[in-house]
Design an enzyme around this catalytic site. Sequence first.
Site, PDB file in Angstrom:
ATOM      1  N   ASN A 110       0.826  -1.202   0.000  1.00  0.00           N
ATOM      2  CA  ASN A 110       0.000   0.000   0.000  1.00  0.00           C
ATOM      3  C   ASN A 110       0.860   1.252   0.000  1.00  0.00           C
ATOM      4  O   ASN A 110       1.954   1.278   0.533  1.00  0.00           O
ATOM      5  CB  ASN A 110      -0.958  -0.004   1.200  1.00  0.00           C
ATOM      6  CG  ASN A 110      -0.400   0.727   2.413  1.00  0.00           C
ATOM      7  OD1 ASN A 110      -0.495   1.949   2.513  1.00  0.00           O
ATOM      8  ND2 ASN A 110       0.223  -0.021   3.322  1.00  0.00           N
ATOM      9  N   PHE A 114      -1.641   8.284   4.190  1.00  0.00           N
ATOM     10  CA  PHE A 114      -2.410   8.938   5.266  1.00  0.00           C
ATOM     11  C   PHE A 114      -3.632   9.695   4.740  1.00  0.00           C
ATOM     12  O   PHE A 114      -3.823  10.894   5.032  1.00  0.00           O
ATOM     13  CB  PHE A 114      -1.541   9.940   6.038  1.00  0.00           C
ATOM     14  CG  PHE A 114      -0.505   9.335   6.941  1.00  0.00           C
ATOM     15  CD1 PHE A 114      -0.711   8.127   7.576  1.00  0.00           C
ATOM     16  CD2 PHE A 114       0.696  10.000   7.176  1.00  0.00           C
ATOM     17  CE1 PHE A 114       0.251   7.580   8.414  1.00  0.00           C
ATOM     18  CE2 PHE A 114       1.666   9.466   8.017  1.00  0.00           C
ATOM     19  CZ  PHE A 114       1.435   8.254   8.628  1.00  0.00           C
ATOM     20  N   ASN A 176       3.453   7.670  14.839  1.00  0.00           N
ATOM     21  CA  ASN A 176       3.886   6.913  13.662  1.00  0.00           C
ATOM     22  C   ASN A 176       4.929   7.718  12.893  1.00  0.00           C
ATOM     23  O   ASN A 176       4.597   8.698  12.230  1.00  0.00           O
ATOM     24  CB  ASN A 176       2.659   6.611  12.797  1.00  0.00           C
ATOM     25  CG  ASN A 176       3.022   5.917  11.493  1.00  0.00           C
ATOM     26  OD1 ASN A 176       4.156   5.484  11.311  1.00  0.00           O
ATOM     27  ND2 ASN A 176       2.068   5.816  10.597  1.00  0.00           N
ATOM     28  N   SER A 179       5.846   5.200   8.568  1.00  0.00           N
ATOM     29  CA  SER A 179       5.170   4.895   7.308  1.00  0.00           C
ATOM     30  C   SER A 179       6.092   5.246   6.139  1.00  0.00           C
ATOM     31  O   SER A 179       6.695   6.319   6.132  1.00  0.00           O
ATOM     32  CB  SER A 179       3.880   5.696   7.199  1.00  0.00           C
ATOM     33  OG  SER A 179       3.423   5.659   5.860  1.00  0.00           O
ATOM     34  N   ASN A 181       5.094   5.969   3.244  1.00  0.00           N
ATOM     35  CA  ASN A 181       4.299   6.616   2.199  1.00  0.00           C
ATOM     36  C   ASN A 181       4.147   8.127   2.317  1.00  0.00           C
ATOM     37  O   ASN A 181       3.429   8.734   1.539  1.00  0.00           O
ATOM     38  CB  ASN A 181       2.913   5.960   2.138  1.00  0.00           C
ATOM     39  CG  ASN A 181       3.028   4.485   1.820  1.00  0.00           C
ATOM     40  OD1 ASN A 181       3.814   4.108   0.942  1.00  0.00           O
ATOM     41  ND2 ASN A 181       2.313   3.651   2.536  1.00  0.00           N
ATOM     42  N   THR A 182       4.777   8.728   3.310  1.00  0.00           N
ATOM     43  CA  THR A 182       4.844  10.193   3.389  1.00  0.00           C
ATOM     44  C   THR A 182       6.312  10.551   3.193  1.00  0.00           C
ATOM     45  O   THR A 182       7.157  10.044   3.943  1.00  0.00           O
ATOM     46  CB  THR A 182       4.326  10.697   4.759  1.00  0.00           C
ATOM     47  OG1 THR A 182       2.947  10.370   4.862  1.00  0.00           O
ATOM     48  CG2 THR A 182       4.498  12.208   4.904  1.00  0.00           C
ATOM     49  N   LYS A 227       5.854   3.932  16.934  1.00  0.00           N
ATOM     50  CA  LYS A 227       5.792   2.793  16.005  1.00  0.00           C
ATOM     51  C   LYS A 227       7.003   2.829  15.079  1.00  0.00           C
ATOM     52  O   LYS A 227       7.275   3.861  14.456  1.00  0.00           O
ATOM     53  CB  LYS A 227       4.502   2.860  15.187  1.00  0.00           C
ATOM     54  CG  LYS A 227       4.296   1.641  14.293  1.00  0.00           C
ATOM     55  CD  LYS A 227       2.857   1.568  13.855  1.00  0.00           C
ATOM     56  CE  LYS A 227       2.598   0.396  12.928  1.00  0.00           C
ATOM     57  NZ  LYS A 227       1.185   0.304  12.555  1.00  0.00           N
ATOM     58  N   THR A 255       5.843  -3.992  14.063  1.00  0.00           N
ATOM     59  CA  THR A 255       6.413  -2.963  13.219  1.00  0.00           C
ATOM     60  C   THR A 255       5.384  -2.441  12.211  1.00  0.00           C
ATOM     61  O   THR A 255       4.314  -3.029  12.042  1.00  0.00           O
ATOM     62  CB  THR A 255       7.583  -3.512  12.342  1.00  0.00           C
ATOM     63  OG1 THR A 255       7.028  -4.450  11.407  1.00  0.00           O
ATOM     64  CG2 THR A 255       8.643  -4.176  13.163  1.00  0.00           C
ATOM     65  N   ASN A 256       5.800  -1.391  11.500  1.00  0.00           N
ATOM     66  CA  ASN A 256       5.038  -0.889  10.358  1.00  0.00           C
ATOM     67  C   ASN A 256       5.333  -1.781   9.134  1.00  0.00           C
ATOM     68  O   ASN A 256       5.966  -2.827   9.265  1.00  0.00           O
ATOM     69  CB  ASN A 256       5.440   0.570  10.091  1.00  0.00           C
ATOM     70  CG  ASN A 256       4.267   1.386   9.585  1.00  0.00           C
ATOM     71  OD1 ASN A 256       3.553   0.943   8.671  1.00  0.00           O
ATOM     72  ND2 ASN A 256       4.056   2.553  10.135  1.00  0.00           N
TER      73      ASN A 256
HETATM   74  C1  LIG Z   1      -3.637  -0.241   3.743  1.00  0.00           C
HETATM   75  C2  LIG Z   1      -2.810  -0.053   4.978  1.00  0.00           C
HETATM   76  C3  LIG Z   1      -2.828   1.168   5.641  1.00  0.00           C
HETATM   77  C4  LIG Z   1      -2.041   1.357   6.784  1.00  0.00           C
HETATM   78  N1  LIG Z   1      -2.089   2.560   7.444  1.00  0.00           N
HETATM   79  C5  LIG Z   1      -1.351   2.739   8.567  1.00  0.00           C
HETATM   80  C6  LIG Z   1      -1.404   3.974   9.269  1.00  0.00           C
HETATM   81  O1  LIG Z   1      -2.148   4.894   8.915  1.00  0.00           O
HETATM   82  N2  LIG Z   1      -0.603   4.113  10.365  1.00  0.00           N
HETATM   83  C7  LIG Z   1       0.217   3.098  10.791  1.00  0.00           C
HETATM   84  O2  LIG Z   1       0.926   3.269  11.786  1.00  0.00           O
HETATM   85  N3  LIG Z   1       0.257   1.919  10.157  1.00  0.00           N
HETATM   86  C8  LIG Z   1      -0.501   1.714   9.061  1.00  0.00           C
HETATM   87  N4  LIG Z   1      -0.454   0.514   8.411  1.00  0.00           N
HETATM   88  C9  LIG Z   1       0.442  -0.551   8.915  1.00  0.00           C
HETATM   89  C10 LIG Z   1      -0.295  -1.568   9.793  1.00  0.00           C
HETATM   90  O3  LIG Z   1      -0.840  -0.967  10.938  1.00  0.00           O
HETATM   91  C11 LIG Z   1       0.683  -2.687  10.227  1.00  0.00           C
HETATM   92  O4  LIG Z   1       1.705  -2.124  11.027  1.00  0.00           O
HETATM   93  C12 LIG Z   1       1.333  -3.404   9.059  1.00  0.00           C
HETATM   94  O5  LIG Z   1       0.413  -3.572   7.998  1.00  0.00           O
HETATM   95  C13 LIG Z   1       1.877  -4.774   9.457  1.00  0.00           C
HETATM   96  O6  LIG Z   1       0.860  -5.594   9.968  1.00  0.00           O
HETATM   97  P1  LIG Z   1       0.070  -6.697   9.089  1.00  0.00           P
HETATM   98  O7  LIG Z   1       1.107  -7.569   8.442  1.00  0.00           O
HETATM   99  O8  LIG Z   1      -0.813  -7.401  10.079  1.00  0.00           O
HETATM  100  O9  LIG Z   1      -0.713  -5.955   8.085  1.00  0.00           O
HETATM  101  C14 LIG Z   1      -1.232   0.291   7.274  1.00  0.00           C
HETATM  102  C15 LIG Z   1      -1.231  -0.932   6.605  1.00  0.00           C
HETATM  103  C16 LIG Z   1      -2.012  -1.120   5.473  1.00  0.00           C
HETATM  104  C17 LIG Z   1      -1.972  -2.461   4.780  1.00  0.00           C
END
Ligand SMILES: Cc1cc2nc3c(=O)[nH]c(=O)nc-3n(C[C@H](O)[C@H](O)[C@H](O)COP(=O)(O)O)c2cc1C
Length: 388
Positions: A110, A114, A176, A179, A181-182, A227, A255-256
């Site tokens: 993804n 944000f 956070n 990420s 993506n920013t 995070k 983790t993220n």
């Molecule tokens: C579509 C998407 C959007 C996400 N948005 C955020 C976010 O806004 N803030 C954040 O800290 N992590 C965000 N994450 C990360 C998740 O919270 C998580 O840390 C990461 O996906 C790993 O866990 P998972 O393997 O269970 O998905 C996002 C993940 C996905 C897939």
Amino acid sequence: MIRPVLFAQDSERVHVRALRALGFVNRHPLLRRAVAAVCAAAELPVELFGLKFPNPMGLAAGMDKFAQAVGAWEALGFGFSELGGVTWHPQPGNPCPRLFRAVADEALVNRMGFNNPGAAAMAEILERWRRLGRWPNHPVGINLGKSKITALEDAAEDYSNSFRILRSYGDFFVVNVSSPNTPNLRRLQDKAALDEILRALQEQNSARASAAGTLGDAPKATPILVKVAPDLSFEALDEILELCASRELAGIVATNTTVERPPAAAGRLKEVYAQAGGLSGRPLRARSTQIVSHIYRQSRGRLPIIGVGGIFNAADAWEKVAAGASLVQAYTGFIYEGPALAGEIVAGLRRRMDEKGLTHWRDAVGSGHREQSETGNGKNRAPARVAE
Ligand SMILES: Cc1cc2nc3c(=O)[nH]c(=O)nc-3n(C[C@H](O)[C@H](O)[C@H](O)COP(=O)(O)O)c2cc1C
């Protein structure tokens, strides 16, 4: 049966529809009760940073960025939820398409960037749920990000503006800085930059606590966690850990998503992995467990960790707990496994504790390290995976 139908459609469109449906569940108490009757999790209480969690399995950040479904997460069996990420300024996020499924690997890529209504609008939404009695009976965390238009040098103010307006709604907050993506956000994981952000947040926290104190209530600061990215070196992680005591961090979320990609992908997988953005799901599991394990070891088990990354079942969750996580979360596992995920994981964790003769959750946390030292295994490896 439903999965192939859903997976034939655009990922974000399915997400929007699913969240709309869960928003509907949230607004209708009878439906909430019906969902809870099917999906509720067994009890496995955990007490952490002054909060009571009915079970240790939470919803990860990013799923409910608009706080549409706050009460539905409890009905689905989650022991806590993390809403957001929210930024001070409302923002649309990156252009679509920005969410991609790597089905063969049970992963997602993804680059949402944000997309969120902004902190002030989020506060209004949460106030409304609270007034209408839709607030869940489990701890609610709020994930804070930096607005894209805010320069890196002004990040501390951006985060603390969001914190100020939202702090009475969150039981805990997650900063956070990880990420992908920013643009440049992850540079805020640098010790000096992160220190400035945490100082700004804790100033507000202590101002609030002392104001409460003068009114005669017990002063209570809101727990703040950071995070981290799975792509940090252990040295960079250690620098962050050095801030924990001075900035009174309540814990780390590890983790993220990762900017790394699994090797040797072909066909559709190769196309998805060529997309810019963060990878989540199964391929992330092992690396995020290593990070959990490292933090636990470095902090001698004293710093609470929320483990997240590639949790799809009780074995994955137990792996994080054995590595040192006191709580766990999932995002991608929920997409692939569906609404029964939390209940099944909690049941599996309870079974695991019974099998090992553990009566207290605290004895499960970090148990992989103790087992390793009993068997004299190498100290730099993550705890061995325990098969379910
Ligand atoms: C579509 C998407 C959007 C996400 N948005 C955020 C976010 O806004 N803030 C954040 O800290 N992590 C965000 N994450 C990360 C998740 O919270 C998580 O840390 C990461 O996906 C790993 O866990 P998972 O393997 O269970 O998905 C996002 C993940 C996905 C897939």
